[in-house]
Design an enzyme around this catalytic site. Sequence first.
Site, PDB file in Angstrom:
ATOM      1  N   TYR A 152       0.835  -1.210   0.000  1.00 38.85           N
ATOM      2  CA  TYR A 152       0.000   0.000   0.000  1.00 38.85           C
ATOM      3  C   TYR A 152       0.870   1.262   0.000  1.00 38.85           C
ATOM      4  CZ  TYR A 152      -3.735   3.176   1.582  1.00 38.85           C
ATOM      5  OH  TYR A 152      -4.645   4.206   1.698  1.00 38.85           O
ATOM      6  N   LYS A 192       1.142   4.151  -2.939  1.00 42.06           N
ATOM      7  CA  LYS A 192       0.794   5.561  -2.717  1.00 42.06           C
ATOM      8  C   LYS A 192       1.995   6.474  -2.991  1.00 42.06           C
ATOM      9  CE  LYS A 192      -3.544   4.942  -1.609  1.00 42.06           C
ATOM     10  NZ  LYS A 192      -4.621   5.420  -2.481  1.00 42.06           N
TER      11      LYS A 192
HETATM   12  P1  NAD Z   1     -13.371   2.361   0.942  1.00 43.81           P
HETATM   13  O1  NAD Z   1     -12.916   0.940   0.960  1.00 43.81           O
HETATM   14  O2  NAD Z   1     -14.463   2.784   1.873  1.00 43.81           O
HETATM   15  O3  NAD Z   1     -13.807   2.789  -0.534  1.00 43.81           O
HETATM   16  C1  NAD Z   1     -13.050   2.424  -1.668  1.00 43.81           C
HETATM   17  C2  NAD Z   1     -13.987   2.291  -2.849  1.00 43.81           C
HETATM   18  O4  NAD Z   1     -13.207   1.864  -3.981  1.00 43.81           O
HETATM   19  C3  NAD Z   1     -15.089   1.219  -2.637  1.00 43.81           C
HETATM   20  O5  NAD Z   1     -16.347   1.713  -3.037  1.00 43.81           O
HETATM   21  C4  NAD Z   1     -14.624   0.066  -3.518  1.00 43.81           C
HETATM   22  O6  NAD Z   1     -15.678  -0.748  -4.018  1.00 43.81           O
HETATM   23  C5  NAD Z   1     -13.890   0.810  -4.634  1.00 43.81           C
HETATM   24  N1  NAD Z   1     -12.925  -0.033  -5.351  1.00 43.81           N
HETATM   25  C6  NAD Z   1     -12.070  -0.931  -4.821  1.00 43.81           C
HETATM   26  N2  NAD Z   1     -11.364  -1.536  -5.790  1.00 43.81           N
HETATM   27  C7  NAD Z   1     -11.776  -1.001  -6.963  1.00 43.81           C
HETATM   28  C8  NAD Z   1     -11.421  -1.224  -8.314  1.00 43.81           C
HETATM   29  N3  NAD Z   1     -10.495  -2.146  -8.660  1.00 43.81           N
HETATM   30  N4  NAD Z   1     -12.027  -0.501  -9.281  1.00 43.81           N
HETATM   31  C9  NAD Z   1     -13.005   0.416  -8.947  1.00 43.81           C
HETATM   32  N5  NAD Z   1     -13.387   0.651  -7.683  1.00 43.81           N
HETATM   33  C10 NAD Z   1     -12.778  -0.037  -6.698  1.00 43.81           C
HETATM   34  O7  NAD Z   1     -12.030   3.227   1.184  1.00 43.81           O
HETATM   35  P2  NAD Z   1     -11.849   4.730   1.715  1.00 43.81           P
HETATM   36  O8  NAD Z   1     -11.358   4.655   3.116  1.00 43.81           O
HETATM   37  O9  NAD Z   1     -13.014   5.570   1.378  1.00 43.81           O
HETATM   38  O10 NAD Z   1     -10.577   5.154   0.821  1.00 43.81           O
HETATM   39  C11 NAD Z   1     -10.688   5.908  -0.373  1.00 43.81           C
HETATM   40  C12 NAD Z   1      -9.288   6.315  -0.825  1.00 43.81           C
HETATM   41  O11 NAD Z   1      -8.652   7.071   0.217  1.00 43.81           O
HETATM   42  C13 NAD Z   1      -8.375   5.123  -1.109  1.00 43.81           C
HETATM   43  O12 NAD Z   1      -7.531   5.422  -2.214  1.00 43.81           O
HETATM   44  C14 NAD Z   1      -7.554   5.020   0.160  1.00 43.81           C
HETATM   45  O13 NAD Z   1      -6.317   4.396  -0.088  1.00 43.81           O
HETATM   46  C15 NAD Z   1      -7.402   6.483   0.517  1.00 43.81           C
HETATM   47  N6  NAD Z   1      -7.079   6.725   1.929  1.00 43.81           N
HETATM   48  C16 NAD Z   1      -7.944   6.378   2.934  1.00 43.81           C
HETATM   49  C17 NAD Z   1      -7.597   6.649   4.262  1.00 43.81           C
HETATM   50  C18 NAD Z   1      -8.524   6.319   5.409  1.00 43.81           C
HETATM   51  O14 NAD Z   1      -8.153   6.578   6.584  1.00 43.81           O
HETATM   52  N7  NAD Z   1      -9.702   5.781   5.188  1.00 43.81           N
HETATM   53  C19 NAD Z   1      -6.356   7.247   4.556  1.00 43.81           C
HETATM   54  C20 NAD Z   1      -5.510   7.582   3.500  1.00 43.81           C
HETATM   55  C21 NAD Z   1      -5.879   7.323   2.189  1.00 43.81           C
END
Ligand code: NAD
Length: 242
Positions: A149, A153
């Site tokens: 991961y 990133k």
């Molecule tokens: P989440 O799992 O709630 O949502 C991710 C979405 O992406 C889901 O709807 C899923 O179905 C979709 N998805 C997964 N694989 C896919 C694919 N191959 N093609 C199309 N869609 C796909 O995650 P989140 O926490 O909302 O995270 C969203 C973004 O923010 C991600 O890139 C994550 O890495 C980043 N992020 C999240 C956090 C956190 O604390 N939650 C922190 C830093 C970065």
Amino acid sequence: MNQKKTAVITGGARGIGKCIAERLASEGCKAVIIDVDEQAASETAAALGGDAYSADVSDDSSVSETVDRIIEKDGKIDILVNNAGVTRDSLFMRMSEEDFRRVLDINLTGVFNFSRNVVRKSMIKNRQGCVVNIASIVGIIGNPGQANYSASKAGVIALTKTMAKELAPRNIRVNAVAPGFIRTRMTDKLPEKVKQDFLSAIPMGRLGEPGEVAGAVSFLVSDNSGYITGQTLVVDGGMVTG
Ligand code: NAD
């Protein structure tokens, strides 16, 4: 042709992506949700008066076909938010090659696939566009258990910088947002002890809200950031400075 700005949000069916879609729709954009979860994508899009497409960002032929369909319907894509992302955590020494590749395929190659199709087929022709890639602070500082991961990133941040330099002469801006720990389903489920450890490392003493990530995206796709490209805006309550 759709007169509103068309904003495509990958992984927009739930979590941070859904919140970004809500924010951009509230600011007058047409939200186009891309997700592997077809039903959730349709529900989110319907609530926002937008469209949903089921596509896996790691599959370039499905991405290409989806981008063609969006352009056929809306005529153009003005904003792309590459938000789809997954984790498959384990310690580096135990991590399988399959888990390493899968996370890179979705989180990094997915950003490349979507951006390349949207830029080539719409933004270059219209000589305008904004791309925002959702990275993470672990792409800057690393995190035990997240070799795949954090590498993905870090790759997103470097890809952002290169795309920004190549596309600036075409009036296309490309930036990244690097969230810290954001309150989502994922962080809600963490054991209390782990949550407390996170909190003690965050100078602001609380998790971030999805709306605070959406606010950063909103700024980066607006005219208020018209001279900003190639940057990574960290949204983490003060954990990573400098
Ligand atoms: P989440 O799992 O709630 O949502 C991710 C979405 O992406 C889901 O709807 C899923 O179905 C979709 N998805 C997964 N694989 C896919 C694919 N191959 N093609 C199309 N869609 C796909 O995650 P989140 O926490 O909302 O995270 C969203 C973004 O923010 C991600 O890139 C994550 O890495 C980043 N992020 C999240 C956090 C956190 O604390 N939650 C922190 C830093 C970065």
